[in-house]
Design a protein around this motif. Structure first.
Motif, PDB file in Angstrom:
ATOM      1  N   GLU A 126       0.852  -1.182   0.000  1.00  0.00           N
ATOM      2  CA  GLU A 126       0.000   0.000   0.000  1.00  0.00           C
ATOM      3  C   GLU A 126       0.890   1.236   0.000  1.00  0.00           C
ATOM      4  OE1 GLU A 126      -3.079   0.460   2.821  1.00  0.00           O
ATOM      5  OE2 GLU A 126      -4.330  -1.120   1.949  1.00  0.00           O
ATOM      6  N   ASN A 127       0.698   2.072  -1.007  1.00  0.00           N
ATOM      7  CA  ASN A 127       1.506   3.286  -1.145  1.00  0.00           C
ATOM      8  C   ASN A 127       3.003   2.984  -1.137  1.00  0.00           C
ATOM      9  OD1 ASN A 127      -0.821   4.998  -1.151  1.00  0.00           O
ATOM     10  ND2 ASN A 127      -0.925   4.777   1.081  1.00  0.00           N
ATOM     11  N   GLY A 128       3.364   1.837  -1.728  1.00  0.00           N
ATOM     12  CA  GLY A 128       4.776   1.482  -1.853  1.00  0.00           C
ATOM     13  C   GLY A 128       5.375   0.856  -0.616  1.00  0.00           C
ATOM     14  N   ILE A 129       4.549   0.591   0.417  1.00  0.00           N
ATOM     15  CA  ILE A 129       5.014   0.023   1.678  1.00  0.00           C
ATOM     16  C   ILE A 129       4.648  -1.458   1.711  1.00  0.00           C
ATOM     17  CG2 ILE A 129       4.885   0.189   4.200  1.00  0.00           C
ATOM     18  CD1 ILE A 129       3.754   3.086   3.684  1.00  0.00           C
ATOM     19  N   LEU A 130       5.563  -2.302   2.193  1.00  0.00           N
ATOM     20  CA  LEU A 130       5.352  -3.742   2.188  1.00  0.00           C
ATOM     21  C   LEU A 130       4.747  -4.224   3.505  1.00  0.00           C
ATOM     22  CD1 LEU A 130       5.791  -6.448   0.670  1.00  0.00           C
ATOM     23  CD2 LEU A 130       8.016  -6.598   1.814  1.00  0.00           C
ATOM     24  N   TYR A 131       3.621  -4.939   3.385  1.00  0.00           N
ATOM     25  CA  TYR A 131       2.933  -5.527   4.537  1.00  0.00           C
ATOM     26  C   TYR A 131       2.712  -7.016   4.288  1.00  0.00           C
ATOM     27  CZ  TYR A 131       1.445  -0.679   5.536  1.00  0.00           C
ATOM     28  OH  TYR A 131       1.404   0.672   5.797  1.00  0.00           O
ATOM     29  N   SER A 132       2.366  -7.730   5.362  1.00  0.00           N
ATOM     30  CA  SER A 132       1.827  -9.068   5.172  1.00  0.00           C
ATOM     31  C   SER A 132       0.466  -8.947   4.491  1.00  0.00           C
ATOM     32  CB  SER A 132       1.683  -9.786   6.519  1.00  0.00           C
ATOM     33  OG  SER A 132       0.817  -9.060   7.377  1.00  0.00           O
ATOM     34  N   LYS A 133      -0.001 -10.044   3.917  1.00  0.00           N
ATOM     35  CA  LYS A 133      -1.249 -10.005   3.161  1.00  0.00           C
ATOM     36  C   LYS A 133      -2.410  -9.519   4.016  1.00  0.00           C
ATOM     37  CE  LYS A 133      -3.578 -10.933  -0.650  1.00  0.00           C
ATOM     38  NZ  LYS A 133      -3.274 -10.266  -1.936  1.00  0.00           N
ATOM     39  N   ASN A 134      -2.429  -9.923   5.287  1.00  0.00           N
ATOM     40  CA  ASN A 134      -3.537  -9.522   6.162  1.00  0.00           C
ATOM     41  C   ASN A 134      -3.260  -8.198   6.887  1.00  0.00           C
ATOM     42  OD1 ASN A 134      -1.625 -10.296   8.002  1.00  0.00           O
ATOM     43  ND2 ASN A 134      -2.843 -11.948   8.916  1.00  0.00           N
ATOM     44  N   MET A 135      -2.168  -7.550   6.521  1.00  0.00           N
ATOM     45  CA  MET A 135      -1.832  -6.218   7.051  1.00  0.00           C
ATOM     46  C   MET A 135      -1.558  -6.234   8.558  1.00  0.00           C
ATOM     47  SD  MET A 135      -1.882  -3.722   4.663  1.00  0.00           S
ATOM     48  CE  MET A 135      -2.409  -2.193   5.449  1.00  0.00           C
ATOM     49  N   THR A 136      -1.139  -7.372   9.108  1.00  0.00           N
ATOM     50  CA  THR A 136      -0.802  -7.407  10.533  1.00  0.00           C
ATOM     51  C   THR A 136       0.676  -7.137  10.778  1.00  0.00           C
ATOM     52  OG1 THR A 136      -0.461  -9.799  10.489  1.00  0.00           O
ATOM     53  CG2 THR A 136      -2.674  -8.998  11.096  1.00  0.00           C
ATOM     54  N   ARG A 137       1.495  -7.214   9.734  1.00  0.00           N
ATOM     55  CA  ARG A 137       2.919  -6.919   9.872  1.00  0.00           C
ATOM     56  C   ARG A 137       3.339  -5.860   8.859  1.00  0.00           C
ATOM     57  NH1 ARG A 137       6.707 -11.881  11.756  1.00  0.00           N
ATOM     58  NH2 ARG A 137       5.305 -12.737  13.328  1.00  0.00           N
ATOM     59  N   LEU A 138       4.047  -4.882   9.353  1.00  0.00           N
ATOM     60  CA  LEU A 138       4.660  -3.902   8.469  1.00  0.00           C
ATOM     61  C   LEU A 138       6.104  -4.341   8.283  1.00  0.00           C
ATOM     62  CD1 LEU A 138       4.392  -0.020   8.763  1.00  0.00           C
ATOM     63  CD2 LEU A 138       6.415  -1.170   7.886  1.00  0.00           C
ATOM     64  N   TYR A 139       6.421  -4.775   7.060  1.00  0.00           N
ATOM     65  CA  TYR A 139       7.740  -5.327   6.799  1.00  0.00           C
ATOM     66  C   TYR A 139       8.766  -4.264   6.400  1.00  0.00           C
ATOM     67  CZ  TYR A 139       5.837 -10.067   6.824  1.00  0.00           C
ATOM     68  OH  TYR A 139       5.255 -11.251   7.190  1.00  0.00           O
ATOM     69  N   LYS A 140       8.368  -3.359   5.505  1.00  0.00           N
ATOM     70  CA  LYS A 140       9.369  -2.408   5.018  1.00  0.00           C
ATOM     71  C   LYS A 140       8.724  -1.122   4.541  1.00  0.00           C
ATOM     72  CE  LYS A 140      13.634  -1.308   4.022  1.00  0.00           C
ATOM     73  NZ  LYS A 140      14.631  -1.161   5.100  1.00  0.00           N
ATOM     74  N   PHE A 141       9.145  -0.025   5.168  1.00  0.00           N
ATOM     75  CA  PHE A 141       8.824   1.310   4.676  1.00  0.00           C
ATOM     76  C   PHE A 141      10.064   1.764   3.911  1.00  0.00           C
ATOM     77  CE2 PHE A 141       6.070   5.069   5.219  1.00  0.00           C
ATOM     78  CZ  PHE A 141       6.873   6.009   4.594  1.00  0.00           C
ATOM     79  N   PRO A 142       9.976   1.934   2.583  1.00  0.00           N
ATOM     80  CA  PRO A 142      11.173   2.244   1.803  1.00  0.00           C
ATOM     81  C   PRO A 142      11.908   3.470   2.336  1.00  0.00           C
ATOM     82  CG  PRO A 142       9.353   1.681   0.355  1.00  0.00           C
ATOM     83  CD  PRO A 142       8.772   1.803   1.732  1.00  0.00           C
ATOM     84  N   SER A 143      13.209   3.341   2.466  1.00  0.00           N
ATOM     85  CA  SER A 143      14.013   4.376   3.123  1.00  0.00           C
ATOM     86  C   SER A 143      13.947   5.718   2.421  1.00  0.00           C
ATOM     87  CB  SER A 143      15.470   3.905   3.219  1.00  0.00           C
ATOM     88  OG  SER A 143      15.557   2.758   4.027  1.00  0.00           O
ATOM     89  N   ALA A 144      13.814   5.717   1.096  1.00  0.00           N
ATOM     90  CA  ALA A 144      13.817   6.976   0.345  1.00  0.00           C
ATOM     91  C   ALA A 144      12.416   7.476   0.006  1.00  0.00           C
ATOM     92  CB  ALA A 144      14.632   6.810  -0.942  1.00  0.00           C
ATOM     93  N   LYS A 145      11.405   6.814   0.540  1.00  0.00           N
ATOM     94  CA  LYS A 145      10.031   7.247   0.276  1.00  0.00           C
ATOM     95  C   LYS A 145       9.772   8.585   0.979  1.00  0.00           C
ATOM     96  CE  LYS A 145       5.209   5.857   1.045  1.00  0.00           C
ATOM     97  NZ  LYS A 145       4.730   6.217  -0.305  1.00  0.00           N
TER      98      LYS A 145
END
Length: 374
Positions: free
Chosen positions: A185-204
């Motif tokens: 979502e908006n370039g941010i990586l989550y688990s499919k069920n959105m319970t884990r935020l895996y990676k917010f891109p550093s240069a976003k």
């Protein structure tokens, strides 16, 4: 009989590697691979199962075959890669395979066949975008198997070292909507069920960010090297994993009322620069190296703090001016404030400190006073 390629003794800088040597089938490239010239264009033919040995190459263009299943650990370490393809058949990218690589094409697409992505696989590279297809089957483990080692067929061993740490140019991560394990979502990586935020891109680019209320875990390196005015952590978040904010630059990290975070994990804020941080009352432990070499202009604990332990080296080398240690704290372990710039330490009245370990304030050259309260 099978052999692996260990050397290239020719003079050409552009070469197609052999499929046979002395009537023996070549199945891969050795980690000991050496070349007497600086190869710049390499075609790996069909039949090769794995590649390794391209460390410290410059301006390398390499074509990989559909038969390739493995890119070995550190295979392209610290190389400059002009072009490379990831064939649909590739199953594993090993530990540190592309660590410190400078890519000319910084838009990376992982093949649908990929099952394993090793720790540090793309650590400290210049990639700007990562694309994950519909069938990429790396299972739902911290940071998309960023930091797991698959043993046998089913056994999984955890590590805390992600594949995308310190990717300071990373702007976005996209995931095919049909992928079973991940969501973007908006370039941010989550688990499919959105319970884990895996990676917010550093240069976003983002001024203020609130972790979605569905998220209960913020993964290792999730916000490393990011730059925000503020990040808001909602009560739904129960764990922030190690190094989540390493080297981040933030005005504030806002923990919402009724926060459920109990642990400031190891290295969580290592190297971070933060203007203001209030550690929520729910936290019972500031773990080892949690604020190592961090710069925090204002750090405090929320009223009615439940914090009991500052673990070893919790504030090692940190740049803090002063700190009030809550009365709930019972143990301050080895070298908790060693080499920090703290100049004033105050223990709240009624302090319950029972253990003040060796070197707690060692080499604190700016320390002027320690007030143990009443």
């Amino acid at each position: 009989t099978y052999v692996e390629l260990t050397a290239y003794n020719g003079r050409k800088k552009s070469v197609t590697l052999p499929t046979e040597i002395k009537n023996k089938t070549v199945v891969g490239i050795s980690s000991r691979f050496k070349s007497n010239v600086s190869l710049t264009n390499v075609v790996v033919p069909e039949g090769y199962d794995y590649v390794d040995g391209f460390k410290d190459f410059e301006n390398l263009s390499i074509t990989l075959p559909q038969s390739l299943r493995f890119i070995s650990s550190y295979a392209f370490y610290e190389s400059t890669v002009k072009s490379i393809n990831f064939p649909n058949g590739l199953e594993a990218i090993g530990f540190g395979a592309f660590m410190n690589v400078n890519f000319e094409n910084t838009d990376i697409t992982l093949p649908d066949s990929l099952k394993y992505l090793g720790s540090f696989a793309f650590d400290d590279t210049n990639i700007t975008s990562l694309n994950i297809g519909a069938k990429t089957s790396v299972q739902d483990i911290d940071n998309m198997c960023w930091g797991v080692d698959i043993v046998g067929d089913d056994s999984i061993k955890y590590y805390d070292n992600p594949a995308l740490g310190k990717c300071k140019n990373l702007e976005s991560i996209t995931v095919d909507e049909n992928n079973k394990y991940y969501k973007s979502e908006n370039g941010i990586l989550y688990s499919k069920n959105m319970t884990r935020l895996y990676k917010f891109p550093s240069a976003k680019t983002c001024e203020n960010f609130t972790v979605p209320k569905s998220v209960d875990t913020v993964a290792t390196y999730a916000f490393d090297s990011t730059c925000f005015d503020s990040v808001t952590i909602l009560p739904s978040v129960k764990r922030i994993r190690a190094r989540a904010f390493e080297d981040a630059t933030l005005n504030t990290v806002d923990f919402a009322d009724e926060c459920n975070i109990k642990l400031i994990d190891v290295y969580t804020f290592t190297g971070a620069t933060i203007s203001k941080l209030v550690i929520p009352s729910s936290v019972d432990t500031v773990d080892a190296y949690a604020f190592e070499i961090a710069t925090v202009d204002s750090i405090s604990f929320a009223p009615d703090s439940k914090c009991k332990t500052f673990d070893d080296y919790a504030f090692l080398g940190s740049n803090i001016k002063s700190i009030v240690i809550p009365k709930s704290v019972e143990k301050i372990n080895i070298s908790a404030f060693s080499k920090s710039t703290v100049n004033k330490v105050t223990f709240e009245n009624g302090s319950k400190v029972k253990v003040l370990s060796d070197g707690t304030f060692s080499n604190c050259e700016n320390l002027e006073s320690v007030d143990f309260g009443k």
